[in-house]
Scaffold this active site. Structure first.
Site, PDB file in Angstrom:
ATOM      1  N   SER A  31      -2.062  -9.226 -13.380  1.00  0.00           N
ATOM      2  CA  SER A  31      -0.705  -8.364 -13.527  1.00  0.00           C
ATOM      3  C   SER A  31       0.190  -9.087 -14.107  1.00  0.00           C
ATOM      4  CB  SER A  31      -0.405  -8.277 -11.889  1.00  0.00           C
ATOM      5  OG  SER A  31       1.134  -8.177 -11.961  1.00  0.00           O
ATOM      6  N   TYR A  46       2.801 -10.480  -3.556  1.00  0.00           N
ATOM      7  CA  TYR A  46       2.008  -9.751  -4.663  1.00  0.00           C
ATOM      8  C   TYR A  46       1.700 -10.962  -5.809  1.00  0.00           C
ATOM      9  CZ  TYR A  46       0.463  -6.161  -8.180  1.00  0.00           C
ATOM     10  OH  TYR A  46      -0.207  -5.719  -9.013  1.00  0.00           O
TER      11      TYR A  46
HETATM   12  P1  NAP Z   1      -3.596   2.222  -6.574  1.00  0.00           P
HETATM   13  O1  NAP Z   1      -3.293   3.388  -7.330  1.00  0.00           O
HETATM   14  O2  NAP Z   1      -2.686   1.739  -5.468  1.00  0.00           O
HETATM   15  O3  NAP Z   1      -5.053   2.094  -6.204  1.00  0.00           O
HETATM   16  C1  NAP Z   1      -5.473   0.818  -5.597  1.00  0.00           C
HETATM   17  C2  NAP Z   1      -6.905   1.368  -4.848  1.00  0.00           C
HETATM   18  O4  NAP Z   1      -7.440   0.371  -4.042  1.00  0.00           O
HETATM   19  C3  NAP Z   1      -6.500   2.390  -4.044  1.00  0.00           C
HETATM   20  O5  NAP Z   1      -7.520   3.410  -4.023  1.00  0.00           O
HETATM   21  C4  NAP Z   1      -6.358   1.708  -2.616  1.00  0.00           C
HETATM   22  O6  NAP Z   1      -6.871   2.619  -1.410  1.00  0.00           O
HETATM   23  C5  NAP Z   1      -7.647   0.768  -2.679  1.00  0.00           C
HETATM   24  N1  NAP Z   1      -7.705  -0.111  -1.726  1.00  0.00           N
HETATM   25  C6  NAP Z   1      -6.561  -0.655  -1.075  1.00  0.00           C
HETATM   26  N2  NAP Z   1      -6.993  -1.458  -0.030  1.00  0.00           N
HETATM   27  C7  NAP Z   1      -8.462  -1.501  -0.291  1.00  0.00           C
HETATM   28  C8  NAP Z   1      -9.301  -2.396   0.322  1.00  0.00           C
HETATM   29  N3  NAP Z   1      -8.962  -3.421   1.418  1.00  0.00           N
HETATM   30  N4  NAP Z   1     -10.533  -2.203   0.074  1.00  0.00           N
HETATM   31  C9  NAP Z   1     -10.955  -1.231  -0.885  1.00  0.00           C
HETATM   32  N5  NAP Z   1     -10.130  -0.615  -1.558  1.00  0.00           N
HETATM   33  C10 NAP Z   1      -8.868  -0.600  -1.254  1.00  0.00           C
HETATM   34  O7  NAP Z   1      -3.257   1.075  -7.655  1.00  0.00           O
HETATM   35  P2  NAP Z   1      -3.517   0.778  -9.258  1.00  0.00           P
HETATM   36  O8  NAP Z   1      -1.979   1.288  -9.648  1.00  0.00           O
HETATM   37  O9  NAP Z   1      -4.703   1.829  -9.843  1.00  0.00           O
HETATM   38  O10 NAP Z   1      -3.769  -0.527  -9.374  1.00  0.00           O
HETATM   39  C11 NAP Z   1      -5.327  -0.960  -9.345  1.00  0.00           C
HETATM   40  C12 NAP Z   1      -5.055  -2.588  -9.561  1.00  0.00           C
HETATM   41  O11 NAP Z   1      -4.417  -2.749 -10.674  1.00  0.00           O
HETATM   42  C13 NAP Z   1      -4.492  -3.367  -8.356  1.00  0.00           C
HETATM   43  O12 NAP Z   1      -5.172  -4.451  -8.240  1.00  0.00           O
HETATM   44  C14 NAP Z   1      -2.871  -3.804  -8.854  1.00  0.00           C
HETATM   45  O13 NAP Z   1      -2.511  -4.540  -8.368  1.00  0.00           O
HETATM   46  C15 NAP Z   1      -3.308  -3.801 -10.079  1.00  0.00           C
HETATM   47  N6  NAP Z   1      -2.012  -3.338 -11.275  1.00  0.00           N
HETATM   48  C16 NAP Z   1      -1.557  -2.492 -11.308  1.00  0.00           C
HETATM   49  C17 NAP Z   1      -0.501  -2.187 -12.224  1.00  0.00           C
HETATM   50  C18 NAP Z   1       0.231  -1.078 -12.182  1.00  0.00           C
HETATM   51  O14 NAP Z   1       1.463  -0.851 -12.959  1.00  0.00           O
HETATM   52  N7  NAP Z   1       0.018   0.317 -11.798  1.00  0.00           N
HETATM   53  C19 NAP Z   1      -0.256  -3.153 -13.042  1.00  0.00           C
HETATM   54  C20 NAP Z   1      -0.758  -4.541 -12.985  1.00  0.00           C
HETATM   55  C21 NAP Z   1      -2.004  -4.654 -11.984  1.00  0.00           C
HETATM   56  P3  NAP Z   1      -5.399   3.323  -0.609  1.00  0.00           P
HETATM   57  O15 NAP Z   1      -5.172   4.365  -1.447  1.00  0.00           O
HETATM   58  O16 NAP Z   1      -6.024   3.430   0.611  1.00  0.00           O
HETATM   59  O17 NAP Z   1      -4.144   2.293  -0.904  1.00  0.00           O
HETATM   60  C1  GCO Z   2       6.458  -4.350  -9.389  1.00  0.00           C
HETATM   61  C2  GCO Z   2       5.171  -3.242 -10.090  1.00  0.00           C
HETATM   62  C3  GCO Z   2       4.239  -4.628 -10.718  1.00  0.00           C
HETATM   63  C4  GCO Z   2       3.077  -3.834 -11.333  1.00  0.00           C
HETATM   64  C5  GCO Z   2       2.172  -4.723 -11.937  1.00  0.00           C
HETATM   65  C6  GCO Z   2       2.659  -5.333 -13.098  1.00  0.00           C
HETATM   66  O1  GCO Z   2       6.824  -3.755  -8.093  1.00  0.00           O
HETATM   67  O2  GCO Z   2       6.980  -4.991 -10.131  1.00  0.00           O
HETATM   68  O3  GCO Z   2       4.315  -2.807  -8.879  1.00  0.00           O
HETATM   69  O4  GCO Z   2       3.957  -5.495  -9.837  1.00  0.00           O
HETATM   70  O5  GCO Z   2       2.265  -3.312 -10.240  1.00  0.00           O
HETATM   71  O6  GCO Z   2       1.581  -5.627 -11.276  1.00  0.00           O
HETATM   72  O7  GCO Z   2       1.631  -6.121 -13.875  1.00  0.00           O
END
Ligand code: NAP
Ligand code: GCO
Length: 267
Positions: free
Chosen positions: A147, A160
């Site tokens: 992230s 986080y």
């Molecule tokens: P998301 O839409 O919340 O999807 C995360 C998935 O992981 C959901 O299906 C969630 O299920 C599942 N999950 C949560 N806890 C779990 C567990 N204990 N065991 C198995 N599955 C579990 O998140 P996303 O935005 O796609 O992000 C995916 C990854 O990218 C995460 O690691 C997040 O930190 C990272 N990330 C996201 C962003 C962003 O801007 N979106 C940026 C950087 C990094 P539930 O629906 O039940 O929660």
């Molecule tokens: C926040 C956002 C970020 C993104 C992502 C950025 O609240 O700042 O959720 O943390 O999810 O991780 O890379």
């Protein structure tokens, strides 16, 4: 030399955790398009069924399982089942994750631990379960979804950021400890991506104007836009393929340039 064949995932088994939707779904879809067999897990049957239907809609015959990445016994059993029913995992993407946006001094230790458990302990537990078979098979790829918060802090995301900073170093340590077994472990650091996880940061205001955080991210990103999950597909295929066999312990930031930019001067 057929350079493009280095990016092929034909014949590979890829596990993407938490991949019913969002970033995980996009990465798994890209892997399927590159030839991999897709395995994914999610936290409950409803999400797994939703994911299976979504994969089917795009012509992907995925294998879905219910498994909580924080439950070591359940993960061990899950991986054994996958190895029996699908095959040894060649590519692991530790994608499952949560965020809790709470000012640190108002955050309970229980909430802090929950985020660390899923976002950091989970990748440790799943990686530990798949590495032995990768070694026996002669190698593998592990990609941890880090992230911006692996590098930067901000208000309300202390747990986080601690988890994602730790995940960056877990990535480097797996790379260090298992590189000699032809296992490459790298990270992808997405910028701000439009998924359900960031939906609260993009909600339109009552008067229809942009959420202040939405405007802030637009100003902080040279690309002047939020990322889409499709922006992560190419980098994820690269890190899962033999094209990256000498890339190890690297965090590839896919952030539109946020980490390089001081931000646009307010008008
Ligand atoms: P998301 O839409 O919340 O999807 C995360 C998935 O992981 C959901 O299906 C969630 O299920 C599942 N999950 C949560 N806890 C779990 C567990 N204990 N065991 C198995 N599955 C579990 O998140 P996303 O935005 O796609 O992000 C995916 C990854 O990218 C995460 O690691 C997040 O930190 C990272 N990330 C996201 C962003 C962003 O801007 N979106 C940026 C950087 C990094 P539930 O629906 O039940 O929660
Ligand atoms: C926040 C956002 C970020 C993104 C992502 C950025 O609240 O700042 O959720 O943390 O999810 O991780 O890379």
């Amino acid at each position: 030399m057929d350079m493009l064949s280095k990016f092929s995932l034909e014949g590979k088994v890829a596990l993407v955790t938490g991949a019913s939707y969002g970033i995980g779904f996009a990465i798994a879809s890209a892997y399927a398009a590159a030839g991999a067999t897709i395995v994914f897990n999610d936290i409950n049957q409803e999400l797994v069924d939703k994911g299976l239907a979504s994969y089917k809609e795009i012509g992907v015959d995925a294998h879905g399982y219910v498994c909580d990445v924080t439950d070591e016994a359940a993960v061990a059993s899950f991986i054994k089942t996958v190895e029996k029913e699908v095959g040894v995992i060649d590519i692991l993407v530790n994608n499952a994750g949560i965020i809790k946006r709470i000012p640190m001094c108002e955050m309970s230790a229980e909430d802090f631990r929950k985020v660390i458990d899923i976002d950091l302990n989970g990748p440790f537990i799943v990686s530990k379960a798949v590495i032995p078979s990768m070694i026996k098979k002669g190698g593998g790829k592990i990609i941890n979804i880090c992230s911006m918060m692996s590098e930067l802090g901000r208000e309300t995301v202390s747990a986080y950021a601690a988890a994602k900073g730790g995940l960056k170093m877990l990535t480097r340590n797996i790379a260090s400890e298992y590189g000699e077994y032809n296992i490459q472990c790298n990270g992808i650091g997405p910028g701000y991506i439009a998924t359900p996880q960031t939906a609260p940061l993009r909600e339109r205001q009552a008067d229809g104007s942009r959420h202040p955080f939405d405007s802030f991210i637009i100003a902080k990103t040279p690309a002047a836009r939020w990322g889409e999950t499709s922006d992560l597909m190419g980098p994820a295929v690269f890190l899962a393929s033999e094209a990256s066999d000498f890339v190890n312990g690297h965090i590839l930031y896919v952030d539109g340039g946020i980490l390089a930019y001081i931000g646009k001067q307010p008008q």
